[in-house]
Write an enzyme that holds these catalytic residues in place. Structure first.
Site, mmCIF file in Angstrom:
data_model
loop_
_atom_site.group_PDB
_atom_site.id
_atom_site.type_symbol
_atom_site.label_atom_id
_atom_site.label_comp_id
_atom_site.label_asym_id
_atom_site.label_seq_id
_atom_site.Cartn_x
_atom_site.Cartn_y
_atom_site.Cartn_z
ATOM 1 N N THR A 268 9.023 -8.454 -5.067
ATOM 2 C CA THR A 268 9.798 -8.221 -4.001
ATOM 3 C C THR A 268 8.850 -8.287 -2.608
ATOM 4 O OG1 THR A 268 9.181 -5.896 -3.983
ATOM 5 C CG2 THR A 268 11.401 -6.489 -4.848
ATOM 6 N N ASP A 269 9.422 -8.609 -1.460
ATOM 7 C CA ASP A 269 8.575 -8.383 -0.201
ATOM 8 C C ASP A 269 8.706 -6.720 -0.302
ATOM 9 O OD1 ASP A 269 7.431 -8.545 2.072
ATOM 10 O OD2 ASP A 269 8.669 -10.009 2.917
ATOM 11 N N TRP A 270 7.724 -6.300 0.744
ATOM 12 C CA TRP A 270 7.658 -4.854 0.866
ATOM 13 C C TRP A 270 8.908 -4.140 1.338
ATOM 14 C CZ3 TRP A 270 4.141 -7.462 -1.359
ATOM 15 C CH2 TRP A 270 3.066 -6.716 -1.878
ATOM 16 N N GLY A 271 9.661 -3.499 0.365
ATOM 17 C CA GLY A 271 10.922 -2.966 0.635
ATOM 18 C C GLY A 271 12.230 -3.827 0.625
ATOM 19 N N SER A 272 12.187 -4.717 -0.162
ATOM 20 C CA SER A 272 13.317 -6.008 -0.373
ATOM 21 C C SER A 272 14.233 -5.713 -1.561
ATOM 22 C CB SER A 272 12.868 -7.314 -0.215
ATOM 23 O OG SER A 272 12.158 -7.715 -1.253
#
Length: 738
Positions: A268-272
């Site tokens: 993931t991207d951070w929080g995706s």
């Protein structure tokens, strides 16, 4: 008592030695033995892990690390931004800088600059240098490079990417990845996929045709995976066809893993991440940054609450999800671990070396684009003027700071003003700000605290006193400029720069402009100046490289990696209104389809202000007639096109020759021309060289939505040898017959 104590200690030492000898005779488990193939090691390690250990290894334990498996001696994985240099350290569980004293780096030019070099050899050196610094800092994954397509000049992260053309991005990303990963540090292709704007990035749903997806937005990712062999890929925040990209079945399971054969980690991207079932089933392997909104807020130490943590574990224990889904994710994380943190053969790395500074300077010099040079405004040789006015905040602003995740802590960043003083002497340089911005901030525009009118008046005073004025303006990495999290509000220069430039020209017509940005800007004053350069966020060696170009010690050879439109509405994304950008009711339709960048300008006959691939030199080049090795080709062959190139000036220089393809009678809409090859050629004054570029015939195919496959049509094709997308120098015609 003393003698007894010594005897006991001696006996203990003997027993310890005997135990160590016995342990040494036991066979090393396969997963710890570098002599075994990675796949054998992966399966062996997986077989030894408990269910809870397997769950733990697929999600974060801190802002930038995942835990490994301590019981088995499998170490943590440590990650770092970013694509332009190794970011500073952070505290364990929030976004505060750790304030270490040994976490500085070499800041390399932004990827727009690398793309503007059109030099794959420099891309390899760039990736290798960052890989060396990352390895020295004990990082296992660098979160870059970014290869999203430049679709709109408003996008806040365009400076992190490689321009508007999928072929250029593809050719530059492969050597970058190879250079980095030879250090045992994983590159991470991002943001997969269709993250072409920052506005509403965490909720916008992108609707795009299959043809545009495959022809425009995926080729650089595919090249990074299949040719570069990248070890990690990062999902984007946005949705694609209603499903979040970080757990999108079509993008990840079907295209990335099945069609392209990707064997690395999808993270993931951070929080995706947004859903446990989708994350489990749709190919997400490693979850980072959830419960933090990606950036600024969240629960403390919430790692066990991630979608792929306790919620996933409970679904496996209840039988709702099969453990086989988890095992496949663990295999990929273990494979990454054996390639990086458990790779005993990887080098130790180094940082802040003279070689790194030299690479940063060279990329910066080759990336600066000379856009206008009438009446020999440039170069400004030493001694030509007694008083050189340097006006503009970007002459002194530290541009490695800000911008979101690409922020850096360079050991040093030589400013353009410092470079000019070093080159011309302090006694010849007059400096004033002219305008001012506040400190970099991710989510707000901070005031500078300086009086704008006073700055303007002082700038005009300095301009009147000078023999020549160099205005260093453009954008910076503050909120709603070249910055993650949101887009620009218009193409205009901020902080009243356009008005300031007009006023400076009135008091001193001998004015040149150096724009520093990662995006196109409006230029209402263009006709009133003789000299214009497009510069970029150049990093540690910014001032040295800039001064070398301005004074002529280095000859500019950069070419624009994106088109600069006359006005925003001339850009393909904006031509169709809000539905196409930024979207309406949460959905955005890519109505420009395959006609992005120069493809749009050419096909719709809308002249850009400056075209893709454009860039001037201090010398001149003459192109000869184009010839091909044959006239008729099959699909499995390559065209060898050759021509002479001569440096007809009196200065050594480099020209990036470009080859575009046109199809005579396609059965579907095709752009007027498409880039299919390029080569950067360095020539001494008066030197002539035969240039040959090889182009696979299969690259002439288009994506056929009817058959869901690539289609190469029997037809007549033209190959245009050009110095930009608008400047064709020679053409050769061929036939394709299967």
């Amino acid at each position: 008592m003393k003698h007894s104590f010594l005897r006991i200690n001696t006996l203990s030492a003997v027993l310890l030695a005997m135990t160590a000898q016995v342990m040494a005779q036991e066979p090393t488990p396969p997963y710890l033995d570098n002599n075994h193939p990675i796949e054998v090691r992966v399966e062996d390690a997986l077989s030894r892990m408990t269910l809870k250990e397997k769950i733990a290894i697929i999600h974060a334990q801190s802002k930038f690390s995942s835990p490994g498996c301590p019981r088995l001696g499998i170490p943590e994985l440590w990650m770092s931004d970013g694509p332009h240099g190794v970011r500073m350290e952070f505290v364990w569980d929030n976004w505060d800088h750790a304030d270490w004293t040994n976490d500085s780096c070499t800041a390399y030019p932004a990827l727009t600059c690398l793309a503007a070099t059109f030099n794959p050899e420099l891309a390899f050196k760039y990736g290798n240098a960052i890989g060396q610094e990352a390895r020295y800092r004990e990082k296992d994954v660098i979160l870059g490079p970014g290869v999203n397509i430049y679709r709109t000049p408003l996008s806040g992260r365009n400076f992190e990417y490689m321009g508007e053309d999928p072929y250029l991005s593809s050719r530059m990303v492969v050597p970058y990845v190879k250079g980095m990963q030879q250090n045992g540090v994983a590159a991470c292709l991002k943001h997969f996929a269709l993250n072409n704007q920052e506005k509403d990035r965490d909720k916008i749903n992108v609707e795009v045709s299959d043809r545009a997806l495959y022809e425009i937005y995926l080729p650089a990712f595919k090249a990074g995976v299949q040719e570069g062999g990248v070890w990690t890929v990062m999902g984007s925040y946005n949705k694609f066809r209603g499903q979040y990209c970080s757990h999108n079945d079509l993008l990840i399971n079907q295209i990335l893993k099945k069609d392209w054969g990707f064997d690395g980690v999808m993270m993931t991207d951070w929080g995706s991440a947004h859903d446990t079932d989708e994350a489990a089933r749709n190919g997400l392997d490693l979850e980072m940054g959830s419960w933090t909104n990606g950036l600024t807020w969240g629960l403390s130490s919430a790692y066990d609450d991630y979608y792929l943590a306790q919620p996933f574990l409970k679904k496996i224990e209840s039988g709702e999800l099969p453990e086989s889904l988890l095992d496949e994710k663990v295999r990929r994380v273990l494979r990454l671990t054996f390639r990086t943190s458990m790779n005993r053969n990887r080098p130790y790395g180094c940082k802040l070396t003279p070689e790194h500074a030299e690479i940063a300077r060279k990329i910066a010099e080759e990336g600066i684009v000379l856009l206008k040079n009438e009446n020999h405004f440039f170069p400004i040789e030493k001694g030509r003027y007694q008083k050189i006015a340097v006006i503009g905040e970007n002459a002194v602003k530290q541009l490695s700071l800000g911008g979101g995740s690409s922020e850096l802590k360079p050991q040093k960043e030589i400013s353009p003003l410092e470079g000019m003083i070093e080159k011309y002497g302090k006694e010849h340089i007059l400096f004033t700000l002219g305008y001012a911005s506040g400190e970099p901030n991710y989510s707000n525009e901070l005031p500078s605290g300086l009086d704008a009118d006073s700055l303007v008046q002082e700038a005009l005073k300095v301009a009147r006193e000078a023999d020549v004025v160099l205005f260093f303006g453009g954008l910076n990495k503050n909120f709603q400029q070249d910055c993650e999290g949101d887009d620009r509000r218009s193409m205009d220069l901020p902080f009243g720069q356009n008005e300031l430039i007009e006023k400076i020209i009135q008091v001193n017509p001998n004015t040149g402009v150096i724009l520093i940005s990662g995006n196109a800007v409006s230029m209402p004053w263009l006709s009133q100046i003789d000299g214009l350069m497009q510069s970029w966020y150049l990093g540690s060696q910014a001032g040295t490289a800039t001064a070398n170009i301005i004074c002529g010690e280095a000859n500019p050879s950069g070419k624009l990696p994106f088109s600069i439109p006359v006005k925003l509405e001339d850009n393909s994304a904006h031509y169709f209104g809000a539905e196409s950008y930024p979207g309406v009711n949460g959905t955005q339709y890519y109505k420009d389809d395959i006609l992005v960048g120069y493809r749009w300008h050419d096909t719709k006959k809308i002249d850009p202000l400056f075209p893709f691939g454009y860039g001037l030199s201090y010398t001149t080049f003459q192109y000869g007639k184009a010839r091909t090795d044959k006239k008729t080709y099959r699909a499995d062959e390559s065209v060898k096109i050759s021509f002479t190139l001569k440096n007809t000036g009196d200065t050594p220089g480099a020209e990036t020759v470009q080859v575009y393809m046109s199809q005579k009678k396609p059965s579907v809409l095709r752009p007027v021309k498409e880039l299919k090859g390029f080569k950067k050629v360095f020539l001494q004054a008066g030197e002539e060289q035969v240039v040959e570029i090889e182009i696979p015939v299969r690259s002439f195919a288009f994506y056929d939505e009817q058959t869901a496959d690539w289609k190469l049509e029997n037809d007549s094709y033209s190959l245009h040898v050009a110095s930009s997308s608008k400047a064709i120098q020679a053409t050769a015609k061929i036939q394709v017959k299967n």
